[in-house]
Write an enzyme that holds these catalytic residues in place. Structure first.
Site, PDB file in Angstrom:
ATOM      1  N   HIS A 146       0.808  -1.222   0.000  1.00 34.08           N
ATOM      2  CA  HIS A 146       0.000   0.000   0.000  1.00 34.08           C
ATOM      3  C   HIS A 146       0.836   1.264   0.000  1.00 34.08           C
ATOM      4  O   HIS A 146       0.349   2.339   0.374  1.00 34.08           O
ATOM      5  CB  HIS A 146      -0.945  -0.006   1.209  1.00 34.08           C
ATOM      6  CG  HIS A 146      -1.949  -1.110   1.157  1.00 34.08           C
ATOM      7  ND1 HIS A 146      -2.614  -1.576   2.275  1.00 34.08           N
ATOM      8  CD2 HIS A 146      -2.387  -1.885   0.135  1.00 34.08           C
ATOM      9  CE1 HIS A 146      -3.426  -2.557   1.935  1.00 34.08           C
ATOM     10  NE2 HIS A 146      -3.293  -2.775   0.642  1.00 34.08           N
ATOM     11  N   ALA A 177       1.837  -9.578  18.876  1.00 36.35           N
ATOM     12  CA  ALA A 177       2.900 -10.031  17.963  1.00 36.35           C
ATOM     13  C   ALA A 177       4.289  -9.830  18.551  1.00 36.35           C
ATOM     14  O   ALA A 177       5.166 -10.686  18.407  1.00 36.35           O
ATOM     15  CB  ALA A 177       2.788  -9.281  16.642  1.00 36.35           C
ATOM     16  N   THR A 185      -3.091  -8.466  11.115  1.00 38.99           N
ATOM     17  CA  THR A 185      -4.007  -7.903  10.129  1.00 38.99           C
ATOM     18  C   THR A 185      -5.405  -8.435  10.363  1.00 38.99           C
ATOM     19  O   THR A 185      -5.610  -9.598  10.693  1.00 38.99           O
ATOM     20  CB  THR A 185      -3.561  -8.187   8.682  1.00 38.99           C
ATOM     21  OG1 THR A 185      -4.492  -7.572   7.778  1.00 38.99           O
ATOM     22  CG2 THR A 185      -3.472  -9.669   8.369  1.00 38.99           C
ATOM     23  N   CYS A 212       6.698  21.139 -10.834  1.00 38.61           N
ATOM     24  CA  CYS A 212       5.972  21.414 -12.092  1.00 38.61           C
ATOM     25  C   CYS A 212       4.709  22.230 -11.829  1.00 38.61           C
ATOM     26  O   CYS A 212       3.976  22.581 -12.734  1.00 38.61           O
ATOM     27  CB  CYS A 212       5.601  20.095 -12.788  1.00 38.61           C
ATOM     28  SG  CYS A 212       4.206  19.220 -12.031  1.00 38.61           S
TER      29      CYS A 212
HETATM   30  C1  BV8 Z   1      -8.718  -2.287  -4.936  1.00 36.99           C
HETATM   31  C2  BV8 Z   1      -3.985   3.398   2.669  1.00 36.99           C
HETATM   32  C3  BV8 Z   1      -9.492  -2.449  -7.150  1.00 36.99           C
HETATM   33  C4  BV8 Z   1      -2.613   3.538   3.165  1.00 36.99           C
HETATM   34  C5  BV8 Z   1      -5.398   1.469   2.843  1.00 36.99           C
HETATM   35  C6  BV8 Z   1     -15.569  -0.718  -3.514  1.00 36.99           C
HETATM   36  C7  BV8 Z   1     -14.836  -0.002  -4.440  1.00 36.99           C
HETATM   37  C8  BV8 Z   1     -13.494  -0.281  -4.711  1.00 36.99           C
HETATM   38  C9  BV8 Z   1     -12.854  -1.278  -4.008  1.00 36.99           C
HETATM   39  C10 BV8 Z   1     -13.593  -1.950  -3.065  1.00 36.99           C
HETATM   40  C11 BV8 Z   1     -14.937  -1.725  -2.815  1.00 36.99           C
HETATM   41  N1  BV8 Z   1     -15.347  -2.584  -1.848  1.00 36.99           N
HETATM   42  C12 BV8 Z   1     -14.306  -3.363  -1.467  1.00 36.99           C
HETATM   43  C13 BV8 Z   1     -13.257  -2.990  -2.193  1.00 36.99           C
HETATM   44  C14 BV8 Z   1     -11.943  -3.498  -2.113  1.00 36.99           C
HETATM   45  C15 BV8 Z   1     -11.206  -2.660  -1.059  1.00 36.99           C
HETATM   46  C16 BV8 Z   1     -11.404  -3.400   0.243  1.00 36.99           C
HETATM   47  O1  BV8 Z   1     -10.842  -4.443   0.424  1.00 36.99           O
HETATM   48  N2  BV8 Z   1     -12.257  -2.847   1.140  1.00 36.99           N
HETATM   49  C17 BV8 Z   1     -12.539  -3.541   2.388  1.00 36.99           C
HETATM   50  C18 BV8 Z   1     -12.555  -2.553   3.543  1.00 36.99           C
HETATM   51  C19 BV8 Z   1     -13.857  -4.281   2.236  1.00 36.99           C
HETATM   52  N3  BV8 Z   1      -9.824  -2.657  -1.458  1.00 36.99           N
HETATM   53  C20 BV8 Z   1      -9.360  -1.643  -2.197  1.00 36.99           C
HETATM   54  O2  BV8 Z   1      -9.980  -0.637  -2.477  1.00 36.99           O
HETATM   55  C21 BV8 Z   1      -7.948  -1.872  -2.703  1.00 36.99           C
HETATM   56  N4  BV8 Z   1      -7.943  -1.594  -4.102  1.00 36.99           N
HETATM   57  O3  BV8 Z   1      -9.435  -3.206  -4.611  1.00 36.99           O
HETATM   58  O4  BV8 Z   1      -8.661  -1.805  -6.209  1.00 36.99           O
HETATM   59  C22 BV8 Z   1      -9.262  -1.777  -8.436  1.00 36.99           C
HETATM   60  C23 BV8 Z   1      -8.662  -2.515  -9.472  1.00 36.99           C
HETATM   61  C24 BV8 Z   1      -8.478  -1.889 -10.701  1.00 36.99           C
HETATM   62  C25 BV8 Z   1      -8.840  -0.546 -10.878  1.00 36.99           C
HETATM   63  C26 BV8 Z   1      -9.427   0.184  -9.815  1.00 36.99           C
HETATM   64  C27 BV8 Z   1      -9.635  -0.435  -8.581  1.00 36.99           C
HETATM   65  C28 BV8 Z   1      -6.993  -0.908  -2.007  1.00 36.99           C
HETATM   66  C29 BV8 Z   1      -6.835  -1.330  -0.557  1.00 36.99           C
HETATM   67  C30 BV8 Z   1      -5.811  -0.437   0.142  1.00 36.99           C
HETATM   68  C31 BV8 Z   1      -6.530   0.658   0.851  1.00 36.99           C
HETATM   69  N5  BV8 Z   1      -5.543   1.474   1.576  1.00 36.99           N
HETATM   70  N6  BV8 Z   1      -4.643   2.367   3.460  1.00 36.99           N
HETATM   71  C32 BV8 Z   1      -2.689   4.095   4.566  1.00 36.99           C
HETATM   72  O5  BV8 Z   1      -3.100   5.262   4.713  1.00 36.99           O
HETATM   73  O6  BV8 Z   1      -2.302   3.344   5.488  1.00 36.99           O
HETATM   74  S1  BV8 Z   1      -6.226   0.318   3.746  1.00 36.99           S
HETATM   75  C33 BV8 Z   1      -5.700   0.186   5.319  1.00 36.99           C
HETATM   76  O7  BV8 Z   1      -6.208  -1.079   5.741  1.00 36.99           O
HETATM   77  C34 BV8 Z   1      -4.206   0.084   5.533  1.00 36.99           C
HETATM   78  O8  BV8 Z   1      -3.431  -0.072   4.386  1.00 36.99           O
HETATM   79  C35 BV8 Z   1      -4.123  -1.194   6.383  1.00 36.99           C
HETATM   80  O9  BV8 Z   1      -2.893  -1.748   6.372  1.00 36.99           O
HETATM   81  C36 BV8 Z   1      -5.145  -1.988   5.697  1.00 36.99           C
HETATM   82  C37 BV8 Z   1      -5.570  -3.284   6.287  1.00 36.99           C
HETATM   83  O10 BV8 Z   1      -5.787  -3.083   7.645  1.00 36.99           O
HETATM   84  P1  BV8 Z   1      -4.865  -3.904   8.641  1.00 36.99           P
HETATM   85  O11 BV8 Z   1      -3.454  -3.674   8.284  1.00 36.99           O
HETATM   86  O12 BV8 Z   1      -5.332  -5.304   8.684  1.00 36.99           O
HETATM   87  O13 BV8 Z   1      -5.142  -3.141   9.989  1.00 36.99           O
HETATM   88  P2  BV8 Z   1      -6.428  -3.264  10.906  1.00 36.99           P
HETATM   89  O14 BV8 Z   1      -6.378  -2.120  11.860  1.00 36.99           O
HETATM   90  O15 BV8 Z   1      -7.650  -3.472  10.078  1.00 36.99           O
HETATM   91  O16 BV8 Z   1      -6.206  -4.619  11.730  1.00 36.99           O
HETATM   92  C38 BV8 Z   1      -5.150  -4.715  12.660  1.00 36.99           C
HETATM   93  C39 BV8 Z   1      -5.263  -6.073  13.318  1.00 36.99           C
HETATM   94  O17 BV8 Z   1      -4.166  -6.215  14.219  1.00 36.99           O
HETATM   95  C40 BV8 Z   1      -6.532  -6.241  14.147  1.00 36.99           C
HETATM   96  O18 BV8 Z   1      -7.113  -7.503  13.846  1.00 36.99           O
HETATM   97  C41 BV8 Z   1      -6.037  -6.214  15.598  1.00 36.99           C
HETATM   98  O19 BV8 Z   1      -6.769  -7.092  16.419  1.00 36.99           O
HETATM   99  C42 BV8 Z   1      -4.626  -6.719  15.448  1.00 36.99           C
HETATM  100  N7  BV8 Z   1      -3.687  -6.237  16.470  1.00 36.99           N
HETATM  101  C43 BV8 Z   1      -3.716  -5.071  17.147  1.00 36.99           C
HETATM  102  N8  BV8 Z   1      -2.639  -5.010  17.961  1.00 36.99           N
HETATM  103  C44 BV8 Z   1      -1.915  -6.148  17.776  1.00 36.99           C
HETATM  104  C45 BV8 Z   1      -2.583  -6.933  16.807  1.00 36.99           C
HETATM  105  N9  BV8 Z   1      -2.126  -8.135  16.410  1.00 36.99           N
HETATM  106  C46 BV8 Z   1      -0.978  -8.581  16.969  1.00 36.99           C
HETATM  107  N10 BV8 Z   1      -0.287  -7.894  17.895  1.00 36.99           N
HETATM  108  C47 BV8 Z   1      -0.720  -6.684  18.324  1.00 36.99           C
HETATM  109  N11 BV8 Z   1      -0.019  -6.031  19.266  1.00 36.99           N
END
Ligand code: BV8
Length: 265
Positions: free
Chosen positions: A127, A238, A195, A157
């Site tokens: 990402h 982790a 994740t 630019c």
């Molecule tokens: C794509 C930006 C297609 C960077 C992020 C409608 C329209 C378009 C797309 C979609 C749609 N509906 C669904 C989609 C697909 C969408 C998607 O998946 N949505 C989900 C929410 C349903 N995906 C996209 O849009 C992707 N692109 O599909 O494009 C396309 C193809 C061709 C042409 C056009 C389009 C793009 C996805 C990337 C989005 N960008 N962020 C930033 O600012 O950071 S997403 C964001 O979520 C971050 O990147 C993050 O990394 C990512 C995932 O989250 P996690 O990393 O898992 O973090 P989270 O907080 O959720 O979970 C943490 C976990 O850790 C928890 O479970 C917690 O319990 C645990 N935890 C906490 N502490 C600890 C721990 N574990 C261990 N130890 C600890 N100490």
């Protein structure tokens, strides 16, 4: 198979330990949870970012187009937090693992750069990276070594610069997807660390490993959609679990001497 356990009561099935030890191709998929113990907020789960902020305004191209200043204020806030953060034992263990296996890839959803600072080398930033900006006109990238100053920043630019990250609704780069898909489908073992496994296409990578006959081992604070699918799901922080798992796997003799109680069983 899952176990609710902290690091000190970690029991890894012998067959899984042996599979990790003999593996030559290993990958790790990480999410925001691996950086939580470094003080970097996660997106979902307790106190997550998306509880406070509207992702549509901050992490979509439409939101940036409508209010680039607001989006940049959020990214600068995160840059300030991330700048203070340090890699934690989970990042450091992954860097250690890379030196052990013949082929090892870090596939991270995180943009904080902490894997590189911990010493990992073969990193696929799915990402993007918060320390890089991109010209909205011609895609020129500019590296940052400190939080952005003027908001919004402009390219020489004259066009506006955006964070070089992948927002919702944007495709991941072909290069990142190709590298990550290859690594996942060739992995004999994939560790999935910190994740929620809800964001695609990253969340599909462990499925590629499983479908290719590889093992998937999850380490997370809470159950996810992946937990029932993983060969082993370990619930715990982790930064505590991964170092213990790695010591048990790679250095069983050293692990036994370090834990005389177990050695004397
Ligand atoms: C794509 C930006 C297609 C960077 C992020 C409608 C329209 C378009 C797309 C979609 C749609 N509906 C669904 C989609 C697909 C969408 C998607 O998946 N949505 C989900 C929410 C349903 N995906 C996209 O849009 C992707 N692109 O599909 O494009 C396309 C193809 C061709 C042409 C056009 C389009 C793009 C996805 C990337 C989005 N960008 N962020 C930033 O600012 O950071 S997403 C964001 O979520 C971050 O990147 C993050 O990394 C990512 C995932 O989250 P996690 O990393 O898992 O973090 P989270 O907080 O959720 O979970 C943490 C976990 O850790 C928890 O479970 C917690 O319990 C645990 N935890 C906490 N502490 C600890 C721990 N574990 C261990 N130890 C600890 N100490």
């Amino acid at each position: 198979m899952s176990c609710v356990c902290g690091a000190d009561s970690l029991e890894i099935p012998e067959d899984i330990l042996l599979s990790i030890r003999k593996a030559k191709r290993v990958s790790v998929l990480t999410g925001a949870g691996i950086s939580a113990e470094s003080g970097v907020p996660t997106f979902r789960g307790a106190g997550g970012i998306w509880e406070k902020y509207d992702f549509r305004k901050l992490a979509t191209p439409e939101g940036f187009r409508d209010d680039p200043k607001l989006a940049w204020e959020w990214y600068r806030l995160r840059q300030i937090e991330i700048q203070k953060a340090k890699p934690n034992p989970a990042h450091e263990t992954i860097a250690d693992m890379e030196r052990h296996f013949e082929h090892f890839a870090v596939l991270t959803q995180n943009i904080d750069g902490l894997h590189k600072r911990a010493g990992s080398r073969n990193i696929v930033e799915l990402h993007g990276n918060i320390w890089r900006m991109r010209c909205t006109r011609d895609g020129t990238t500019i590296d940052l070594d400190s939080p952005v100053g003027d908001i919004p920043p402009f390219c020489h630019c004259g066009s506006i610069l955006r964070p070089d990250v992948v927002w919702f609704g944007e495709p991941l780069s072909n290069e990142a997807m190709d590298a990550a898909s290859k690594a996942a489908s060739e992995s004999e073992v994939m560790f999935v660390v910190g994740t929620s496994a809800v964001v695609y296409p990253a969340a599909a990578l462990p499925i590629l490993t499983k479908n290719s006959g590889g093992l998937v081992i999850e380490i997370n604070l809470e159950e996810t959609d992946l937990s029932s699918y993983a060969d082993l799901s370990i619930l715990g922080p982790a930064g505590e679990v991964l170092p213990v798992l790695w010591r048990k796997t790679a250095f069983p003799e050293r692990f036994m001497t370090e834990h005389p109680i177990i050695a004397n069983r």
